[in-house]
Design a protein around this motif. Structure first.
Motif, PDB file in Angstrom:
ATOM      1  N   LYS A   6      13.593 -89.240 -68.827  1.00  0.00           N
ATOM      2  CA  LYS A   6      12.896 -89.504 -67.524  1.00  0.00           C
ATOM      3  C   LYS A   6      12.102 -88.133 -67.009  1.00  0.00           C
ATOM      4  O   LYS A   6      10.978 -88.219 -66.156  1.00  0.00           O
ATOM      5  N   ASP A   7      12.673 -86.889 -67.261  1.00  0.00           N
ATOM      6  CA  ASP A   7      11.990 -85.714 -66.881  1.00  0.00           C
ATOM      7  C   ASP A   7      11.420 -84.800 -67.962  1.00  0.00           C
ATOM      8  O   ASP A   7      11.804 -83.727 -68.110  1.00  0.00           O
ATOM      9  N   ASP A   8      10.921 -85.712 -68.859  1.00  0.00           N
ATOM     10  CA  ASP A   8      10.172 -84.773 -70.012  1.00  0.00           C
ATOM     11  C   ASP A   8       9.356 -83.839 -69.612  1.00  0.00           C
ATOM     12  O   ASP A   8       8.355 -84.255 -68.882  1.00  0.00           O
ATOM     13  N   MET A   9       9.303 -82.741 -69.977  1.00  0.00           N
ATOM     14  CA  MET A   9       8.783 -81.499 -69.590  1.00  0.00           C
ATOM     15  C   MET A   9       7.269 -81.382 -70.494  1.00  0.00           C
ATOM     16  O   MET A   9       6.521 -80.475 -70.410  1.00  0.00           O
ATOM     17  N   VAL A  10       7.294 -82.092 -71.556  1.00  0.00           N
ATOM     18  CA  VAL A  10       6.372 -81.841 -72.600  1.00  0.00           C
ATOM     19  C   VAL A  10       5.291 -83.012 -72.411  1.00  0.00           C
ATOM     20  O   VAL A  10       3.963 -82.939 -72.381  1.00  0.00           O
ATOM     21  N   SER A  53      17.610 -82.312 -78.953  1.00  0.00           N
ATOM     22  CA  SER A  53      18.640 -81.537 -79.957  1.00  0.00           C
ATOM     23  C   SER A  53      20.005 -82.039 -79.876  1.00  0.00           C
ATOM     24  O   SER A  53      20.382 -81.845 -80.978  1.00  0.00           O
ATOM     25  N   ASN A  54      20.475 -82.773 -78.869  1.00  0.00           N
ATOM     26  CA  ASN A  54      21.678 -83.210 -79.092  1.00  0.00           C
ATOM     27  C   ASN A  54      21.870 -84.786 -79.243  1.00  0.00           C
ATOM     28  O   ASN A  54      22.784 -85.508 -79.190  1.00  0.00           O
ATOM     29  N   GLY A  55      20.737 -85.294 -79.855  1.00  0.00           N
ATOM     30  CA  GLY A  55      20.689 -86.628 -80.326  1.00  0.00           C
ATOM     31  C   GLY A  55      20.309 -87.641 -79.305  1.00  0.00           C
ATOM     32  O   GLY A  55      20.277 -87.409 -78.039  1.00  0.00           O
ATOM     33  N   ILE A  56      20.214 -88.982 -79.823  1.00  0.00           N
ATOM     34  CA  ILE A  56      20.000 -89.802 -78.742  1.00  0.00           C
ATOM     35  C   ILE A  56      21.131 -91.092 -79.288  1.00  0.00           C
ATOM     36  O   ILE A  56      20.895 -91.910 -80.504  1.00  0.00           O
ATOM     37  N   GLU A  58      18.130 -90.812 -69.052  1.00  0.00           N
ATOM     38  CA  GLU A  58      18.277 -90.112 -67.533  1.00  0.00           C
ATOM     39  C   GLU A  58      18.493 -88.439 -68.005  1.00  0.00           C
ATOM     40  O   GLU A  58      19.610 -88.280 -67.937  1.00  0.00           O
ATOM     41  N   ARG A  59      17.578 -87.863 -68.475  1.00  0.00           N
ATOM     42  CA  ARG A  59      17.661 -86.590 -68.735  1.00  0.00           C
ATOM     43  C   ARG A  59      16.421 -85.752 -68.895  1.00  0.00           C
ATOM     44  O   ARG A  59      15.369 -86.330 -69.089  1.00  0.00           O
ATOM     45  N   GLU A  60      16.458 -84.397 -69.065  1.00  0.00           N
ATOM     46  CA  GLU A  60      15.242 -83.579 -68.965  1.00  0.00           C
ATOM     47  C   GLU A  60      15.313 -83.030 -70.470  1.00  0.00           C
ATOM     48  O   GLU A  60      15.764 -82.052 -70.944  1.00  0.00           O
TER      49      GLU A  60
END
Length: 183
Positions: free
Chosen positions: A137-141, A170-173, A163-165
């Motif tokens: 949701k909050d991808d900064m790239v 790095s911690n997977g999906i 629901e994360r930036e």
């Protein structure tokens, strides 16, 4: 027989704990022996050129067996789609997973003709039974708006806005692991 997965990484550095490397390690650890994960380093990832990535994909696809699951992370997803819409691929593509992939040519800051998909590109794709789209949701790239462009092109796709930036995951999906196993 192990199911084949071809993972095409993001642009940028691909060393340990850079780019797609943590996501690849996560997939290898959780998918186990049921899958054969191929994650070749694409040419010059810090300054990618579509022609060089296309040539590398041509060599890779020539060595794949009957059926393959494709995963593209960031630029890797955009390049996979462009490649699939321009080339005949030998193996059957059973599933396609696009993770935080930019949709080139739709938004002002995302113009790169060499990566832009042709108009009506979806009509030129091989049949793919399952398409999954993931984006933070909050991808900064790559802004989350890009997943909506893909969702418009693939109304049948399962779309997951997380629901994360995060862009590199790095911690997977966890949903990705589940979706691969059911596809």
């Amino acid at each position: 027989m192990k199911k084949q997965i071809l993972f095409v990484h993001s642009a940028g550095p691909q060393g340990p704990q850079q780019g797609s490397s943590d996501l690849i390690e996560y997939l290898q650890a959780l998918l186990g022996d049921t899958y054969h994960l191929l994650s070749p380093k694409m040419p010059n990832p810090e300054s990618p050129e579509y022609a060089r990535w296309k040539a590398a994909l041509t060599n890779i696809f020539a060595n794949l067996d009957n059926e393959v699951i494709l995963i593209g992370h960031s630029l890797g997803g955009a390049v996979l789609l462009k490649y699939l819409s321009e080339m005949d691929v030998k193996p059957v593509v059973s599933s396609l997973f696009l993770i935080a992939s930019p949709y080139w040519g739709k938004e002002e800051d995302w113009q790169a003709e060499e990566f832009t998909l042709a108009e009506n590109f979806t009509s030129k794709l091989p049949h793919v039974s399952n398409i999954y789209l993931y984006h933070s949701k909050d991808d900064m790239v790559v802004p989350v708006t890009h997943i909506h462009h893909y969702a418009n092109e693939f109304p049948q796709a399962i779309t997951r806005v997380l629901e994360r930036e995060d862009h590199y995951f790095s911690n997977g999906i966890p949903d990705l692991i589940t979706d691969i196993r059911i596809s």
